[in-house]
Design an enzyme around this catalytic site. Structure first.
Site, PDB file in Angstrom:
ATOM      1  N   HIS A 173      48.419  36.643  36.322  1.00 56.57           N
ATOM      2  CA  HIS A 173      47.841  37.978  36.205  1.00 56.57           C
ATOM      3  C   HIS A 173      48.674  39.007  36.959  1.00 56.57           C
ATOM      4  O   HIS A 173      49.084  38.774  38.093  1.00 56.57           O
ATOM      5  CB  HIS A 173      46.434  38.014  36.798  1.00 56.57           C
ATOM      6  CG  HIS A 173      45.393  37.308  35.996  1.00 56.57           C
ATOM      7  ND1 HIS A 173      45.354  35.933  35.864  1.00 56.57           N
ATOM      8  CD2 HIS A 173      44.330  37.794  35.287  1.00 56.57           C
ATOM      9  CE1 HIS A 173      44.312  35.603  35.109  1.00 56.57           C
ATOM     10  NE2 HIS A 173      43.677  36.708  34.748  1.00 56.57           N
ATOM     11  N   ASN A 205      52.010  31.273  42.233  1.00 54.96           N
ATOM     12  CA  ASN A 205      50.845  31.940  41.659  1.00 54.96           C
ATOM     13  C   ASN A 205      49.546  31.511  42.330  1.00 54.96           C
ATOM     14  O   ASN A 205      48.671  32.341  42.584  1.00 54.96           O
ATOM     15  CB  ASN A 205      50.770  31.649  40.149  1.00 54.96           C
ATOM     16  CG  ASN A 205      49.568  32.278  39.483  1.00 54.96           C
ATOM     17  OD1 ASN A 205      49.236  33.430  39.733  1.00 54.96           O
ATOM     18  ND2 ASN A 205      48.892  31.520  38.636  1.00 54.96           N
TER      19      ASN A 205
END
Length: 333
Positions: A173, A205
């Site tokens: 994201h 991440n």
């Protein structure tokens, strides 16, 4: 199918050109830089090959949103756009300090983005966060959201779930779901693949990058407004022949680009209206847990030069009280 609209800015091409028409050189105050800071800068540079360094640039003619309509209008008086009035369009609130660029801009309910059709990832994603906006509403759960193709993007330029499957990369994201838990639809929109870029999973991440996202959310406890721009970078590195190259992997049938690095540039506004800026660049690789986030702070202008974007261009840099925690000698007074 998620419905969304392409942001239409009246006169954007003509008005925005004012913001870029004239630049003024901004020299960072070096008197407040300690030997420890210099050591940190050298340490950071080792992590970030090819990140350009140099004098900072900001627009001499700023732009501000009209506080009632949300349209951009020139501002020459203070260099600090006022907060949009209550009930102003969300785009006016999020983009109060300017658009980093004007390529393929798309407006969602709680974030604005520019989509890179060639690389199938965002150019940049912009958010406006407050303590209230980051609160989780009962019943809102990211587990109820699904990764989905962005149907507003032409099929030629979409990234797809199958591009990520078996690639070894996470769908990372840019606007984190954790920032948009007030409403399930807002949370769902963060799962559009146009908001994603391939990221190393464990060690990045799910670890250091997530730590940075949490750090940004915690800033809302210290600042009344937090504005954050996030995006990918493709930085050069030197190879054995002594020449510099920009090389990056692509994944899937749609050749989704895997960025070498990611950035976040943040502005926090205190209750007393003081403005502070921070900038981070992290390599898209496994980062040891022991590495502090502070070691990834970089001069904001170096990110601008590397990304080809101008961050917070409606905000005069002379109005910033601190940059990366260092006093600038500027401010409101």
């Amino acid at each position: 199918m998620v419905k969304m609209k392409v942001l239409q800015v009246a006169g954007a091409a003509g008005i925005a050109s004012l913001g870029w028409a004239g630049g003024v050189l901004y020299q960072k105050n070096e008197q407040n830089v300690s030997p420890c800071d210099e050591q940190m800068k050298r340490k950071t540079s080792r992590h970030l090959p090819g990140l350009p360094l140099g004098a900072q640039v900001s627009a001499s003619v700023a732009l501000v949103p009209h506080t009632e309509t949300g349209l951009a209008i020139p501002a020459r008086d203070t260099g600090v756009p006022p907060e949009p009035v209550e009930g102003a369009p969300r785009v006016a609130q999020i983009m109060r300090f300017g658009f980093p660029g004007l390529d393929n801009i798309r407006s969602h309910r709680d974030y604005i983005m520019s989509y890179d059709r060639r690389n199938r990832v965002p150019h940049w994603v912009f958010e406006h966060l407050t303590k209230e906006s980051c609160q989780k509403t009962e019943g809102v759960d990211r587990a109820n959201s699904d990764f989905s193709e962005d149907q507003s993007v032409h099929p030629f330029f979409q990234s797809k779930n199958k591009d990520y499957k078996y690639s070894g990369f996470d769908r990372g994201h840019m606007a984190p779901a954790g920032n948009h838990r007030n409403d399930q639809q807002m949370c769902n929109e963060t799962f559009l693949l146009s908001n994603m870029a391939p990221q190393v999973g464990r060690g990045f991440n799910r670890d250091k990058w997530e730590n940075l996202e949490r750090y940004v959310r915690k800033m809302t406890k210290l600042y009344r407004n937090v504005y954050v721009c996030t995006g990918p970078l493709y930085l050069p590195h030197m190879e054995e022949d002594g020449k510099m190259y920009v090389k990056y992997q692509v994944i899937g049938q749609n050749n989704v680009s895997v960025p070498t690095h990611f950035f976040k540039v943040i502005v926090g506004e205190t209750d007393s209206k003081d403005l502070e800026m921070e900038a981070f660049v992290l390599p898209n690789q496994v980062i040891p847990d022991s590495t502090p986030l502070d070691s990834f702070r970089v001069p904001p202008d170096s990110v601008e030069r590397a990304a080809g974007l101008l961050f917070f261009d409606r905000l005069s840099r002379e109005k910033l009280c601190r940059i990366n925690g260092q006093k600038t000698g500027n401010g409101w007074f």
